[in-house]
Design an enzyme around this catalytic site. Structure first.
Site, PDB file in Angstrom:
ATOM      1  N   GLU A 289       6.721  20.225 -24.072  1.00 36.63           N
ATOM      2  CA  GLU A 289       7.750  19.732 -24.383  1.00 36.63           C
ATOM      3  C   GLU A 289       8.466  19.229 -23.526  1.00 36.63           C
ATOM      4  OE1 GLU A 289       8.753  22.509 -26.276  1.00 36.63           O
ATOM      5  OE2 GLU A 289       8.478  21.783 -27.822  1.00 36.63           O
TER       6      GLU A 289
ATOM      7  N   ASN B 269      13.245  12.813 -17.693  1.00 34.01           N
ATOM      8  CA  ASN B 269      12.531  13.565 -16.687  1.00 34.01           C
ATOM      9  C   ASN B 269      11.271  12.368 -16.708  1.00 34.01           C
ATOM     10  OD1 ASN B 269      11.184  15.374 -15.241  1.00 34.01           O
ATOM     11  ND2 ASN B 269      11.593  17.099 -16.084  1.00 34.01           N
TER      12      ASN B 269
ATOM     13  N   TYR C  61       2.128  13.479 -16.598  1.00 34.43           N
ATOM     14  CA  TYR C  61       1.666  14.813 -18.275  1.00 34.43           C
ATOM     15  C   TYR C  61       0.749  12.935 -18.272  1.00 34.43           C
ATOM     16  CZ  TYR C  61       5.035  18.072 -17.562  1.00 34.43           C
ATOM     17  OH  TYR C  61       5.696  19.375 -17.080  1.00 34.43           O
TER      18      TYR C  61
HETATM   19  C1  LIG Z   1       7.346  18.501 -12.130  1.00 36.24           C
HETATM   20  C2  LIG Z   1       6.771  18.757 -10.887  1.00 36.24           C
HETATM   21  C3  LIG Z   1       5.879  20.186 -11.616  1.00 36.24           C
HETATM   22  C4  LIG Z   1       5.496  18.010 -10.468  1.00 36.24           C
HETATM   23  O1  LIG Z   1       5.658  18.765  -8.989  1.00 36.24           O
HETATM   24  P1  LIG Z   1       5.110  17.389  -7.469  1.00 36.24           P
HETATM   25  O2  LIG Z   1       3.392  18.631  -7.081  1.00 36.24           O
HETATM   26  O3  LIG Z   1       5.545  16.759  -7.054  1.00 36.24           O
HETATM   27  O4  LIG Z   1       3.331  16.494  -8.363  1.00 36.24           O
HETATM   28  P2  LIG Z   1       2.904  16.339  -7.443  1.00 36.24           P
HETATM   29  O5  LIG Z   1       2.395  15.942  -6.326  1.00 36.24           O
HETATM   30  O6  LIG Z   1       0.980  16.822  -8.422  1.00 36.24           O
HETATM   31  O7  LIG Z   1       2.977  14.530  -8.699  1.00 36.24           O
HETATM   32  C5  LIG Z   1       2.263  13.837  -9.547  1.00 36.24           C
HETATM   33  C6  LIG Z   1       2.488  13.413 -10.353  1.00 36.24           C
HETATM   34  O8  LIG Z   1       3.747  13.700 -10.717  1.00 36.24           O
HETATM   35  C7  LIG Z   1       4.079  12.352 -10.729  1.00 36.24           C
HETATM   36  N1  LIG Z   1       5.034  12.597  -9.367  1.00 36.24           N
HETATM   37  C8  LIG Z   1       5.881  13.810  -9.432  1.00 36.24           C
HETATM   38  N2  LIG Z   1       7.410  13.590  -8.545  1.00 36.24           N
HETATM   39  C9  LIG Z   1       7.596  11.711  -8.915  1.00 36.24           C
HETATM   40  C10 LIG Z   1       8.559  11.034  -8.682  1.00 36.24           C
HETATM   41  N3  LIG Z   1       8.983  12.304  -7.894  1.00 36.24           N
HETATM   42  N4  LIG Z   1       8.709  10.488  -8.693  1.00 36.24           N
HETATM   43  C11 LIG Z   1       7.393   9.386  -9.384  1.00 36.24           C
HETATM   44  N5  LIG Z   1       6.403   9.831 -10.183  1.00 36.24           N
HETATM   45  C12 LIG Z   1       6.769  11.464  -9.388  1.00 36.24           C
HETATM   46  C13 LIG Z   1       3.229  10.999 -10.126  1.00 36.24           C
HETATM   47  O9  LIG Z   1       2.746  10.266 -11.064  1.00 36.24           O
HETATM   48  C14 LIG Z   1       2.178  12.169  -8.915  1.00 36.24           C
HETATM   49  O10 LIG Z   1       1.188  11.364  -9.267  1.00 36.24           O
HETATM   50  P3  LIG Z   1       0.594  10.491  -7.321  1.00 36.24           P
HETATM   51  O11 LIG Z   1       1.406  11.690  -6.837  1.00 36.24           O
HETATM   52  O12 LIG Z   1      -0.174  10.449  -7.584  1.00 36.24           O
HETATM   53  O13 LIG Z   1       1.829   9.526  -7.399  1.00 36.24           O
HETATM   54  C15 LIG Z   1       8.096  18.591  -9.825  1.00 36.24           C
HETATM   55  O14 LIG Z   1       8.547  17.580  -9.866  1.00 36.24           O
HETATM   56  C16 LIG Z   1       9.181  19.586 -10.183  1.00 36.24           C
HETATM   57  O15 LIG Z   1       8.540  21.201 -10.371  1.00 36.24           O
HETATM   58  N6  LIG Z   1      10.036  19.613 -11.642  1.00 36.24           N
HETATM   59  C17 LIG Z   1      11.480  20.116 -11.979  1.00 36.24           C
HETATM   60  C18 LIG Z   1      10.779  21.499 -13.184  1.00 36.24           C
HETATM   61  C19 LIG Z   1      10.433  20.123 -13.916  1.00 36.24           C
HETATM   62  O16 LIG Z   1      10.468  19.130 -14.259  1.00 36.24           O
HETATM   63  N7  LIG Z   1       9.302  20.968 -14.875  1.00 36.24           N
HETATM   64  C20 LIG Z   1       8.757  19.954 -15.545  1.00 36.24           C
HETATM   65  C21 LIG Z   1       9.173  20.214 -16.990  1.00 36.24           C
HETATM   66  S1  LIG Z   1       9.050  20.217 -18.444  1.00 36.24           S
END
Ligand SMILES: CC(C)(COP(=O)(O)OP(=O)(O)OC[C@H]1O[C@@H](n2cnc3c(N)ncnc32)[C@H](O)[C@@H]1OP(=O)(O)O)[C@@H](O)C(=O)NCCC(=O)NCCS
Length: 170
Positions: A110, A115, A122
């Site tokens: 979910e 977000n 995903y």
């Molecule tokens: C979601 C989360 C885990 C992603 O972690 P991350 O290490 O920054 O992600 P990545 O660097 O591997 O990014 C992977 C992809 O996610 C997307 N993405 C991540 N951050 C983004 C941002 N700020 N804006 C737009 N796209 C984003 C992009 O598609 C990215 O791919 P790209 O780098 O090729 O463009 C992180 O933002 C986080 O911890 N968020 C808060 C907690 C959360 O929301 N968890 C998920 C709950 S369902």
């Protein structure tokens, strides 16, 4: 922004919980308490948790519950100082491989409707939106979108995982 470092993904240990909880607290409005992680590690045999480490530092974590033939992502976060360095991708790849190893057919989760960052990640991993849970988040009543991957053995999914492996150099 922290310097880039080699990140490895390992099983979460009880010693990791304080650092994991700090990331959880920085990432979510209603964080799990530290004891919830401890309890999961000690007694939930259907759960698997992993951490991403850069040297000694824990920079992210994720977990799944095995539910019949699905691995449900229960929690997933990267430390705010370490985001946008593909650590989220690395954690998700590791979860998919772990899920496959323990017999799951697909990953589900979910995610908050607002977000969009997480949803983008995903979608790039093959997840599609398959449903909505109205008012799922109790802090503000926001809806959750339910997302799921194709069968992990499906060629489309295998192609996604192969490309993520290549990208992460594993
Ligand atoms: C979601 C989360 C885990 C992603 O972690 P991350 O290490 O920054 O992600 P990545 O660097 O591997 O990014 C992977 C992809 O996610 C997307 N993405 C991540 N951050 C983004 C941002 N700020 N804006 C737009 N796209 C984003 C992009 O598609 C990215 O791919 P790209 O780098 O090729 O463009 C992180 O933002 C986080 O911890 N968020 C808060 C907690 C959360 O929301 N968890 C998920 C709950 S369902």
């Amino acid at each position: 922004m922290a310097l880039r470092a080699r990140v490895v993904v390992k099983a979460m240990r009880l010693d990791d919980v304080a650092a994991v909880h700090e990331i959880e607290r920085l990432s979510f409005r209603t964080p799990w308490p530290a004891h919830a992680f401890e309890q999961e590690l000690r007694s939930n045999r259907l759960a698997r948790y992993v951490v991403a480490r850069a040297g000694e530092q824990i920079v992210g974590f994720a977990g799944i519950w095995m539910m019949v033939d699905e691995a449900h992502v229960t929690t997933f976060s990267v430390h705010p100082d370490w985001r946008r360095q593909s650590i989220g991708r690395q954690l998700l790849l590791n979860l998919a491989e772990l899920a496959s190893t323990i017999g799951a057919r697909r990953l589900t989760l979910e995610v908050r409707e607002s977000n969009e960052q997480a949803q983008a990640l995903y979608r790039s991993f093959g997840f599609d939106i398959v449903g909505r849970r109205a008012g799922y988040y109790t802090d503000d009543g926001e809806d959750a979108l339910v997302m799921t991957t194709p069968d992990l053995e499906d060629p489309r999914m295998q192609a996604v995982l192969a490309s993520e492996r290549e990208r992460s150099g594993t």
